[in-house]
Motif scaffolding. Structure first.
Motif, PDB file in Angstrom:
ATOM      1  N   ALA A 145       0.868  -1.191   0.000  1.00  0.00           N
ATOM      2  CA  ALA A 145       0.000   0.000   0.000  1.00  0.00           C
ATOM      3  C   ALA A 145       0.901   1.237   0.000  1.00  0.00           C
ATOM      4  N   VAL A 146       1.033   1.854  -1.168  1.00  0.00           N
ATOM      5  CA  VAL A 146       1.900   3.023  -1.299  1.00  0.00           C
ATOM      6  C   VAL A 146       1.143   4.270  -0.832  1.00  0.00           C
ATOM      7  N   PRO A 147       1.663   4.953   0.167  1.00  0.00           N
ATOM      8  CA  PRO A 147       0.967   6.158   0.629  1.00  0.00           C
ATOM      9  C   PRO A 147       0.961   7.248  -0.453  1.00  0.00           C
ATOM     10  N   GLY A 148      -0.155   7.964  -0.547  1.00  0.00           N
ATOM     11  CA  GLY A 148      -0.279   8.986  -1.593  1.00  0.00           C
ATOM     12  C   GLY A 148       0.740  10.092  -1.463  1.00  0.00           C
ATOM     13  N   ASN A 149       1.103  10.427  -0.256  1.00  0.00           N
ATOM     14  CA  ASN A 149       2.077  11.500  -0.035  1.00  0.00           C
ATOM     15  C   ASN A 149       3.450  10.951   0.335  1.00  0.00           C
ATOM     16  N   GLY A 150       3.669   9.677   0.053  1.00  0.00           N
ATOM     17  CA  GLY A 150       4.910   9.053   0.453  1.00  0.00           C
ATOM     18  C   GLY A 150       6.069   9.371  -0.483  1.00  0.00           C
ATOM     19  N   ARG A 151       7.255   9.089  -0.001  1.00  0.00           N
ATOM     20  CA  ARG A 151       8.481   9.305  -0.768  1.00  0.00           C
ATOM     21  C   ARG A 151       9.274   8.007  -0.753  1.00  0.00           C
ATOM     22  N   GLY A 152       9.854   7.674  -1.916  1.00  0.00           N
ATOM     23  CA  GLY A 152      10.607   6.451  -2.015  1.00  0.00           C
ATOM     24  C   GLY A 152      12.055   6.615  -1.592  1.00  0.00           C
ATOM     25  N   TYR A 153      12.611   5.530  -1.005  1.00  0.00           N
ATOM     26  CA  TYR A 153      14.014   5.512  -0.584  1.00  0.00           C
ATOM     27  C   TYR A 153      14.616   4.182  -1.037  1.00  0.00           C
ATOM     28  N   LEU A 154      15.803   4.271  -1.661  1.00  0.00           N
ATOM     29  CA  LEU A 154      16.525   3.080  -2.096  1.00  0.00           C
ATOM     30  C   LEU A 154      17.693   2.821  -1.157  1.00  0.00           C
ATOM     31  N   THR A 155      17.914   1.529  -0.908  1.00  0.00           N
ATOM     32  CA  THR A 155      19.070   1.163  -0.087  1.00  0.00           C
ATOM     33  C   THR A 155      20.359   1.463  -0.863  1.00  0.00           C
ATOM     34  N   LYS A 156      21.411   1.879  -0.149  1.00  0.00           N
ATOM     35  CA  LYS A 156      22.692   2.223  -0.770  1.00  0.00           C
ATOM     36  C   LYS A 156      23.645   1.040  -0.800  1.00  0.00           C
ATOM     37  N   GLY A 157      23.863   0.450   0.350  1.00  0.00           N
ATOM     38  CA  GLY A 157      24.894  -0.571   0.458  1.00  0.00           C
ATOM     39  C   GLY A 157      24.302  -1.969   0.590  1.00  0.00           C
ATOM     40  N   GLN A 158      25.146  -2.887   1.065  1.00  0.00           N
ATOM     41  CA  GLN A 158      24.732  -4.284   1.198  1.00  0.00           C
ATOM     42  C   GLN A 158      24.128  -4.599   2.556  1.00  0.00           C
ATOM     43  N   SER A 159      24.150  -3.626   3.465  1.00  0.00           N
ATOM     44  CA  SER A 159      23.623  -3.868   4.794  1.00  0.00           C
ATOM     45  C   SER A 159      22.790  -2.676   5.247  1.00  0.00           C
ATOM     46  N   VAL A 160      21.604  -2.973   5.737  1.00  0.00           N
ATOM     47  CA  VAL A 160      20.698  -1.941   6.236  1.00  0.00           C
ATOM     48  C   VAL A 160      20.108  -2.420   7.549  1.00  0.00           C
ATOM     49  N   ASP A 161      20.253  -1.587   8.602  1.00  0.00           N
ATOM     50  CA  ASP A 161      19.675  -1.921   9.904  1.00  0.00           C
ATOM     51  C   ASP A 161      18.262  -1.360  10.008  1.00  0.00           C
ATOM     52  N   ILE A 162      17.382  -2.162  10.564  1.00  0.00           N
ATOM     53  CA  ILE A 162      16.023  -1.725  10.884  1.00  0.00           C
ATOM     54  C   ILE A 162      15.974  -1.519  12.391  1.00  0.00           C
ATOM     55  N   LEU A 163      15.608  -0.298  12.792  1.00  0.00           N
ATOM     56  CA  LEU A 163      15.622   0.081  14.206  1.00  0.00           C
ATOM     57  C   LEU A 163      14.191   0.125  14.746  1.00  0.00           C
ATOM     58  N   ASP A 164      14.078  -0.011  16.061  1.00  0.00           N
ATOM     59  CA  ASP A 164      12.741   0.014  16.663  1.00  0.00           C
ATOM     60  C   ASP A 164      12.223   1.419  16.910  1.00  0.00           C
ATOM     61  N   SER A 165      13.093   2.420  16.757  1.00  0.00           N
ATOM     62  CA  SER A 165      12.706   3.824  16.955  1.00  0.00           C
ATOM     63  C   SER A 165      13.814   4.711  16.395  1.00  0.00           C
ATOM     64  N   PRO A 166      13.564   5.985  16.264  1.00  0.00           N
ATOM     65  CA  PRO A 166      14.653   6.853  15.817  1.00  0.00           C
ATOM     66  C   PRO A 166      15.846   6.749  16.784  1.00  0.00           C
ATOM     67  N   ASN A 167      17.009   6.450  16.206  1.00  0.00           N
ATOM     68  CA  ASN A 167      18.229   6.274  17.009  1.00  0.00           C
ATOM     69  C   ASN A 167      18.071   5.141  18.038  1.00  0.00           C
ATOM     70  N   GLY A 168      17.155   4.192  17.691  1.00  0.00           N
ATOM     71  CA  GLY A 168      16.919   3.083  18.598  1.00  0.00           C
ATOM     72  C   GLY A 168      17.859   1.906  18.325  1.00  0.00           C
ATOM     73  N   LYS A 169      17.497   0.756  18.890  1.00  0.00           N
ATOM     74  CA  LYS A 169      18.343  -0.426  18.704  1.00  0.00           C
ATOM     75  C   LYS A 169      17.902  -1.201  17.476  1.00  0.00           C
ATOM     76  N   PRO A 170      18.837  -1.863  16.806  1.00  0.00           N
ATOM     77  CA  PRO A 170      18.481  -2.649  15.634  1.00  0.00           C
ATOM     78  C   PRO A 170      17.662  -3.878  16.046  1.00  0.00           C
ATOM     79  N   VAL A 171      16.618  -4.153  15.305  1.00  0.00           N
ATOM     80  CA  VAL A 171      15.810  -5.356  15.523  1.00  0.00           C
ATOM     81  C   VAL A 171      15.973  -6.333  14.351  1.00  0.00           C
ATOM     82  N   PHE A 172      16.551  -5.863  13.247  1.00  0.00           N
ATOM     83  CA  PHE A 172      16.749  -6.719  12.080  1.00  0.00           C
ATOM     84  C   PHE A 172      17.758  -6.039  11.155  1.00  0.00           C
ATOM     85  N   THR A 173      18.527  -6.870  10.425  1.00  0.00           N
ATOM     86  CA  THR A 173      19.497  -6.340   9.474  1.00  0.00           C
ATOM     87  C   THR A 173      19.347  -7.060   8.147  1.00  0.00           C
TER      88      THR A 173
END
Length: 418
Positions: A253-281
């Motif tokens: 479901a693409v939000p109407g006012n959303g903006r797309g972001y592409l990953t840069k490198g081979q590793s991306v951390d998913i955090l639980d909050s801004p400046n939070g701890k990683p929950v998945f990589t």
């Protein structure tokens, strides 16, 4: 034999008449006068008179004739009693011979329990065998590679070695063969989103999975992340979270006012909050990019969402992303689906097709002592093949499963649908 009673005869004895002989007697003398003495005269004694001849005895009167009693007729022999009629023995009805005992099905050998039944329809590799026992036993059916309706249950703790119970029916009218197969040979799909990092990362629905373990009421599965450098994810969920059919993937479901972001490198951390701890990589192949969507940023962090084989709702560092221009879109890779043409029955003289009007038991051999291996369910369409010695061989019309070379799907000829 009659008994004759002797007649009683009466005899009369005539007594002889008494014979009286007269003799001389002296005259009576008076008792008062004494007798005078007679003068002595010597007289010569007179000679004794000759003895009178003895009177002949009177003849005895002839006995009166005794009338012989009329013969008493012998009593008629009593009629011999009629022989008592022999007791009539009513033969007890001969009971019908008891049906041959049918061997009981094997006991459950898995750990998931009776409430864990996974259903669906999908192709299963051609030549995959279905056995009549959890271990050992004999093959009773072989899959052809067509879409097959299936129900998987009684799954062992280690799905790579023993067998699970597999039935070729998912609830509709089918030729239901009941047997056992290696669980890892059965295609397994996610039926819903399954949490990996609760609240932030999920294994998406409609994804093909590998079964790695089982426990009462739950399964543990693995999935390889698309575009990753061999990265796999593992999740454990209740049995109802899985299916044997792929299902329809849920679109992003693409939000109407959303903006797309592409990953840069081979590793991306998913955090639980801004400046939070990683929950998945995410660990990606070089040159592979993932497209995230966002409607929110917080300093150096971007709130991103993503849906493909994974579902992501978390925060990422803005330094690991490239922002697309407003309104710019990007194509997303969709994994291909395997199309199955399906097996067909080739014959110069096609067999008759019939529809079962009731459930009919199926046996692997033409023998009533055989335990049934399944059922032609009411409403199922079948091919009617040859009939031999009271048994008819059949096949499912959809040909998703066939018997092994030395066996058959035999039903009683008397129950063959017309």
């Amino acid at each position: 034999m009659s008994k004759t009673t002797p007649s009683r005869r009466r005899f009369t004895t005539a007594l002889p008449a008494l014979v009286l002989v007269a003799g001389c007697s002296s005259p009576p003398q008076s008792p008062e006068v004494p007798p005078r003495a007679a003068p002595a005269i010597h007289a010569r004694p007179a000679p004794a008179p000759p003895p009178a001849p003895a009177a002949a005895p009177a003849p005895a009167p002839a006995p009166a004739p005794v009338a012989a009693p009329a013969p008493v007729p012998a009593p008629a022999p009593a009629p011999a009693p009629a022989p008592a009629p022999a007791p009539t023995t009513v033969a007890a009805p001969v009971p019908a011979p008891a049906p041959a005992p049918v061997p009981a099905p094997p006991p459950p050998s898995g750990v998931t329990g009776p409430g864990c039944v996974i259903r669906g329809s999908s192709p299963i590799a051609k030549g995959t065998l279905l056995y009549d026992a959890p271990s050992g036993g004999r093959p009773i059916a072989s899959f052809t590679g067509n879409h097959a309706p299936m129900s998987l249950s009684d799954i062992p703790a280690d799905p790579s070695a023993p067998r699970a119970r597999l039935v070729t029916s998912a609830g509709g009218p089918n030729v239901r063969i009941e047997g056992y197969a290696t669980p890892s040979a059965v295609p397994l799909w996610s039926a819903r989103d399954i949490p990996l990092a609760p609240g932030h990362v999920w294994l998406a629905s409609a994804q093909k999975l590998s079964l790695v373990a089982a426990a009462p009421g739950t399964l543990t599965v693995e999935m390889r992340v698309s575009g990753s450098n061999g990265q796999t994810v593992r999740a454990t969920a209740a049995c109802e979270s899985f299916a044997l059919s792929r299902g329809a993937p849920a679109p992003m479901a693409v939000p109407g006012n959303g903006r797309g972001y592409l990953t840069k490198g081979q590793s991306v951390d998913i955090l639980d909050s801004p400046n939070g701890k990683p929950v998945f990589t995410l660990a990606l192949f070089e040159g592979v990019q993932k497209l995230f969507w966002s409607t929110e940023t917080s300093g150096a962090f971007v709130h991103v969402t993503y849906r493909s084989d994974l579902v992501i709702d978390g925060w990422a560092r803005a330094s690991e992303l490239d922002a697309l221009k407003k309104g710019e879109m990007m194509d997303q890779y969709v994994p291909p689906e395997t199309q199955v043409a399906g097996a067909k029955l080739l014959s110069d003289d096609p067999p008759r097709i019939a529809t079962a009007t009731r459930d009919i038991p199926i046996r692997a051999r033409r023998d009533e002592k055989e335990r049934p291996i399944g059922v032609v369910e009411s409403g199922a369409e079948i091919y009617i093949l040859e009939t031999v010695a009271g048994w008819t061989n059949v096949l499912p019309k959809k040909l998703y499963v066939v018997p092994p070379e030395e066996g058959g799907f035999w039903i009683p000829a008397s129950e063959t649908p017309r």
